[in-house]
Design a protein around this motif. Structure first.
Motif, PDB file in Angstrom:
ATOM      1  N   GLU A 133       3.500  72.637  40.508  1.00 63.24           N
ATOM      2  CA  GLU A 133       3.583  73.857  39.715  1.00 63.24           C
ATOM      3  C   GLU A 133       4.557  74.834  40.382  1.00 63.24           C
ATOM      4  O   GLU A 133       4.585  74.956  41.605  1.00 63.24           O
ATOM      5  N   ASN A 134       5.344  75.524  39.575  1.00 69.72           N
ATOM      6  CA  ASN A 134       6.330  76.495  40.060  1.00 69.72           C
ATOM      7  C   ASN A 134       7.144  75.949  41.239  1.00 69.72           C
ATOM      8  O   ASN A 134       7.171  76.527  42.330  1.00 69.72           O
ATOM      9  N   PRO A 135       7.795  74.812  41.041  1.00 64.65           N
ATOM     10  CA  PRO A 135       8.534  74.194  42.151  1.00 64.65           C
ATOM     11  C   PRO A 135       9.798  74.977  42.488  1.00 64.65           C
ATOM     12  O   PRO A 135      10.332  75.726  41.662  1.00 64.65           O
ATOM     13  N   GLN A 136      10.257  74.786  43.708  1.00 62.45           N
ATOM     14  CA  GLN A 136      11.545  75.350  44.088  1.00 62.45           C
ATOM     15  C   GLN A 136      12.651  74.614  43.340  1.00 62.45           C
ATOM     16  O   GLN A 136      12.486  73.480  42.902  1.00 62.45           O
ATOM     17  N   ASN A 137      13.786  75.269  43.211  1.00 59.24           N
ATOM     18  CA  ASN A 137      14.920  74.671  42.509  1.00 59.24           C
ATOM     19  C   ASN A 137      16.159  74.757  43.405  1.00 59.24           C
ATOM     20  O   ASN A 137      16.621  75.865  43.682  1.00 59.24           O
ATOM     21  N   PRO A 138      16.656  73.651  43.947  1.00 62.28           N
ATOM     22  CA  PRO A 138      16.255  72.275  43.653  1.00 62.28           C
ATOM     23  C   PRO A 138      14.908  71.905  44.283  1.00 62.28           C
ATOM     24  O   PRO A 138      14.499  72.498  45.280  1.00 62.28           O
ATOM     25  N   PHE A 139      14.272  70.891  43.663  1.00 69.94           N
ATOM     26  CA  PHE A 139      12.980  70.410  44.136  1.00 69.94           C
ATOM     27  C   PHE A 139      13.194  69.130  44.943  1.00 69.94           C
ATOM     28  O   PHE A 139      13.757  68.156  44.451  1.00 69.94           O
ATOM     29  N   TYR A 140      12.764  69.162  46.200  1.00 67.41           N
ATOM     30  CA  TYR A 140      12.876  67.992  47.070  1.00 67.41           C
ATOM     31  C   TYR A 140      11.506  67.317  47.163  1.00 67.41           C
ATOM     32  O   TYR A 140      10.484  68.001  47.293  1.00 67.41           O
ATOM     33  N   TYR A 141      11.500  66.004  47.089  1.00 66.58           N
ATOM     34  CA  TYR A 141      10.230  65.287  47.220  1.00 66.58           C
ATOM     35  C   TYR A 141      10.380  64.143  48.222  1.00 66.58           C
ATOM     36  O   TYR A 141      11.480  63.646  48.480  1.00 66.58           O
ATOM     37  N   SER A 142       9.251  63.726  48.779  1.00 70.89           N
ATOM     38  CA  SER A 142       9.216  62.601  49.715  1.00 70.89           C
ATOM     39  C   SER A 142       7.840  61.958  49.629  1.00 70.89           C
ATOM     40  O   SER A 142       6.826  62.659  49.504  1.00 70.89           O
ATOM     41  N   ALA A 143       7.805  60.627  49.652  1.00 74.59           N
ATOM     42  CA  ALA A 143       6.543  59.891  49.603  1.00 74.59           C
ATOM     43  C   ALA A 143       6.691  58.644  50.465  1.00 74.59           C
ATOM     44  O   ALA A 143       7.791  58.101  50.613  1.00 74.59           O
ATOM     45  N   SER A 144       5.591  58.188  51.038  1.00 74.03           N
ATOM     46  CA  SER A 144       5.681  57.037  51.935  1.00 74.03           C
ATOM     47  C   SER A 144       4.472  56.128  51.771  1.00 74.03           C
ATOM     48  O   SER A 144       3.444  56.516  51.206  1.00 74.03           O
ATOM     49  N   ALA A 145       4.618  54.916  52.288  1.00 74.59           N
ATOM     50  CA  ALA A 145       3.534  53.935  52.240  1.00 74.59           C
ATOM     51  C   ALA A 145       3.696  52.962  53.398  1.00 74.59           C
ATOM     52  O   ALA A 145       4.816  52.690  53.855  1.00 74.59           O
ATOM     53  N   TYR A 146       2.575  52.462  53.858  1.00 76.71           N
ATOM     54  CA  TYR A 146       2.569  51.372  54.835  1.00 76.71           C
ATOM     55  C   TYR A 146       2.336  50.084  54.046  1.00 76.71           C
ATOM     56  O   TYR A 146       1.362  49.963  53.296  1.00 76.71           O
ATOM     57  N   VAL A 147       3.254  49.136  54.174  1.00 76.98           N
ATOM     58  CA  VAL A 147       3.219  47.925  53.350  1.00 76.98           C
ATOM     59  C   VAL A 147       3.171  46.692  54.245  1.00 76.98           C
ATOM     60  O   VAL A 147       3.962  46.562  55.187  1.00 76.98           O
ATOM     61  N   GLU A 148       2.241  45.806  53.936  1.00 80.11           N
ATOM     62  CA  GLU A 148       2.163  44.505  54.605  1.00 80.11           C
ATOM     63  C   GLU A 148       2.428  43.424  53.561  1.00 80.11           C
ATOM     64  O   GLU A 148       1.771  43.394  52.517  1.00 80.11           O
TER      65      GLU A 148
END
Length: 696
Positions: free
Chosen positions: A89-104
């Motif tokens: 909600e009400n993101p900054q502009n530009p909006f930066y995102y990051s997501a991660s996962a541990y994968v086997e």
């Protein structure tokens, strides 16, 4: 990230024993397991003010060969894919995102397949043709049948299709950002992994095998890169990577991100705000930090031998690779001759061999020694075998130019150059052996190798039951002679099938498909008759004594080409027939006047045909007749010497041959030119009546 996830990752690092990521995977195809940390990031921007942003994008899947641990918020689509779901909600502009996962990940290995299985509604979804995977195309259907007609089981069919695509499509990196459809790939024969997978999926669905299109990443020559492959349903989902020719086996560097019916990406973004426009979504390439990797050893338990180990210049010999597989797959083998001019000829260096557990696999190369080698020397020629999964091996061949060996002579022939399916083929060999010489005569057909010790003149006979289609058999001696005999196996003439079906069928019209079976044998014949229509498969067991007639109601609700496949399978019988039906509807034909010059008696009309193709169109206006042989779309025609442009008599036929005639009023379509002409005429009248009189 939650404390639980953070603790899990910390323990994982401690268990691995090192916090340093592995930079390079030397042999991706041999990777059996990986542990890695994957990070996804990007930026979204727009000149407008953003009140809310929602991003849905592909994410590593939890499945049989892949375990995913993450603290990110996930959602699920209609096919069961887990999707990374980012909401702000009400993101900054530009909006930066990051997501991660541990994968086997772990490699997929196929050791067995169910003999019988049924398709659920879920699997049937992946039989359907799509705009990009045209498995209902006649060209695709015909090619798939031609490639697989001699196959004995579904895995062999799938492997044959994968090999064909791999051998006939040229890898071209310039197509990396394209997503072409199956017919385009078939016609242009080039592309990258997505094109390979798309064509394979169309071919496999065309023979009734469900196929999922898998999007993800894999470790290639340049490191991690986007990659596509397929999964086919053979009682269980089995991976098929046509680009790297991994069939029934898949190395652990394949990261599955999504499954779909075709190559259309489902990632999407939604932004709420005032007058939102010009949204720019910049996705960074994922970062893969490899924490641990394990590899399999190359297979050593195979045999590599030559039909002759000591040869003279001009001699011919065979190199044979034999292996008893423990799992399903495809072996890629390449035999390289020794450096220099010792080998004059080698018939194709590469071999692709389908592997099935417990069934011996064989590859054969035919080679010839250079007859012009320098006299008086003893040469050693090392032949080297290279493979994707098998160990590197050298086979040394000795060539003696100082003395000439006595040769076993032979004359070989097949009983018939054309045999019927189910009949035995016989190869007879007349052998002449010089006094005091002992040796061997061998024969190779399919996956069979037979050798006989010979020490005198004799006549040998070998027999076997060959497969449908083009075949060849090798006969060789241990003293440097090879004969290769081609022959053909055709469908049984004692049994025939005749199909009666309409070539054209109107939408929602009921007609009959008739199948006539004739058995000319003295004994009854038991067969399985399978009919595949729009992905639906029905099988019926029959005992045909003399003749049998099968009728089936057919009805279609959509226009286009429909392929009905009829498969017969019985003792000595293996036949597939394709029945092509064009489903049509009544076309709509409309005539519009584009331009009319009364003084020149010239008129141009636009003929518009919609809904379906119209044949033998005739338009008659004031005794003037124009015809169009066939049309779907629009065409402009010109009439000369006409006084009036309406009414018109229009006649045409639909694809089924039904004739339609009507008298119609021609509508006028005012072009810009006609509008200008009319305005000029009005202005001229105005000038004559008012301006000219006022000036006077």
């Amino acid at each position: 990230m939650s404390k639980v996830t953070a603790l899990f990752l910390l323990l994982t690092f401690l268990f691995i024993g090192s916090s340093h990521a592995i930079e390079v995977i030397d042999e991706p195809a041999l990777t059996t397991s990986l542990a890695l940390h994957v990070t996804f990031s990007g930026k979204v921007s727009t000149p407008s003010e953003m009140k809310r942003i929602e991003i849905n994008m592909s994410f590593p899947q939890s499945c049989e060969t892949q375990r995913v641990t993450t603290d990110e918020k996930l959602a699920y689509d209609k096919l069961g894919n887990q999707i990374l779901h980012i909401v702000k909600e009400n993101p900054q502009n530009p909006f930066y995102y990051s997501a991660s996962a541990y994968v086997e990940t772990s490699s997929f290995n196929l050791y067995s397949l169910p003999e019988n299985y049924a398709l659920t509604d879920y699997e049937r979804k992946f039989l359907e043709a799509t705009p990009n995977i045209q498995s209902n195309s006649y060209e695709i259907q015909k090619l798939a049948e031609d490639i697989t007609k001699a196959c004995e089981n579904d895995f062999e069919k799938i492997a044959k299709l994968a090999i064909w695509v791999n051998e006939h499509i040229e890898y071209d990196l310039s197509y990396g950002d394209k997503n072409y459809d199956a017919l385009w790939v078939l016609n242009n024969r080039r592309g990258v992994c997505s094109e390979y997978t798309t064509l394979f999926a169309a071919l496999a669905r065309a023979i009734g095998v469900p196929v999922r299109y898998v999007g993800g990443y894999a470790y290639g020559r340049k490191g991690w890169e986007p990659h596509a492959y397929a999964e086919v349903f053979l009682g269980r989902w089995v991976p098929v990577d046509t680009l790297w020719l991994q069939v029934g086996y898949l190395d652990a560097t394949h990261i599955k991100m999504s499954i779909g019916k075709d190559n259309q990406v489902e990632d999407n973004i939604e932004i709420l705000g005032y007058n939102v426009k010009n949204v720019k979504w910049e996705k960074n390439e994922p970062v893969f930090d490899i924490l641990k990797a394990n590899y399999r050893e190359r297979e050593k338990d195979f045999e590599l031998f030559a039909s002759s180990s000591r040869l003279n210049p001009g001699d011919e010999f065979l190199v044979v690779w034999r292996y008893l597989p423990k799992q399903y797959g495809v072996a890629e083998l390449r035999l390289e001759p020794c450096i220099g001019n010792a080998i004059e000829e080698i018939h194709e260096k590469e071999r692709r061999v389908i592997l099935e557990p417990g069934r011996e696999a064989i590859a054969v190369w035919r080679l010839k020694i250079n007859k012009n080698l320098k006299h008086g020397y003893l040469y050693t020629c090392p032949l080297t075998l290279n493979s994707n999964f098998f160990e590197f091996r050298i086979l040394n061949i000795t060539i003696d130019t100082a003395r000439t060996f006595k040769k076993i002579g032979m004359k070989a022939e097949v009983l018939n150059t054309e045999v019927e399916l189910g009949d035995e083929q016989v190869v007879s060999v007349d052998v002449s052996v010089p006094l005091g010489i002992r040796g061997k005569v061998g024969i190779i057909y399919g996956n069979q190798v037979k050798e006989v010790e010979v020490s005198k003149n004799e006549k040998l006979s070998f027999s076997f039951f060959p497969k449908l289609g083009e075949n060849k058999v090798y006969i060789y001696t241990s003293t440097g002679d090879v004969v290769e005999i081609p022959f053909k196996v055709i469908e049984n003439r004692d049994f025939s099938i005749k199909i009666e079906a309409p070539k054209f069928l109107k939408v929602n019209q009921d007609r009959k498909l008739k199948i006539f079976l004739t058995n000319n044998r003295e004994t009854p014949l038991k067969i399985n008759l399978t009919i595949i229509e729009d992905g639906e498969k029905t099988t019926k067991s029959l005992e045909v004594i003399k003749s049998e007639k099968i009728e089936r109601d057919i009805r279609f609700s959509d226009t286009g080409d429909r392929i009905i496949k009829i498969i017969l399978d019985g003792k000595g019988i293996k036949s597939t027939k394709l029945c092509r039906i064009r489903v049509y509807t009544k076309p709509e034909v409309d005539i519009s006047l584009l331009q009319y010059d009364r003084d020149k008696k010239l008129a141009k009309f636009k003929i518009l045909v919609s809904k379906d193709k119209a044949l033998n169109i005739s338009i008659k206006i004031n005794g003037n007749l124009k015809t169009i042989e066939e049309l779907e779309g629009e065409e402009v025609i010109t009439f000369k010497g006409i006084e009036e442009v309406s009414p018109a008599t229009l006649c045409y036929y639909d694809l089924g041959g039904e004739r339609y005639c009507e008298s119609i009023e021609v509508k006028s379509v005012k072009s810009m030119k006609s509008i200008i002409q009319r305005l000029l005429k009005i202005f001229h009248t105005f000038y004559e009546l008012f301006i000219k009189r006022f000036v006077k």
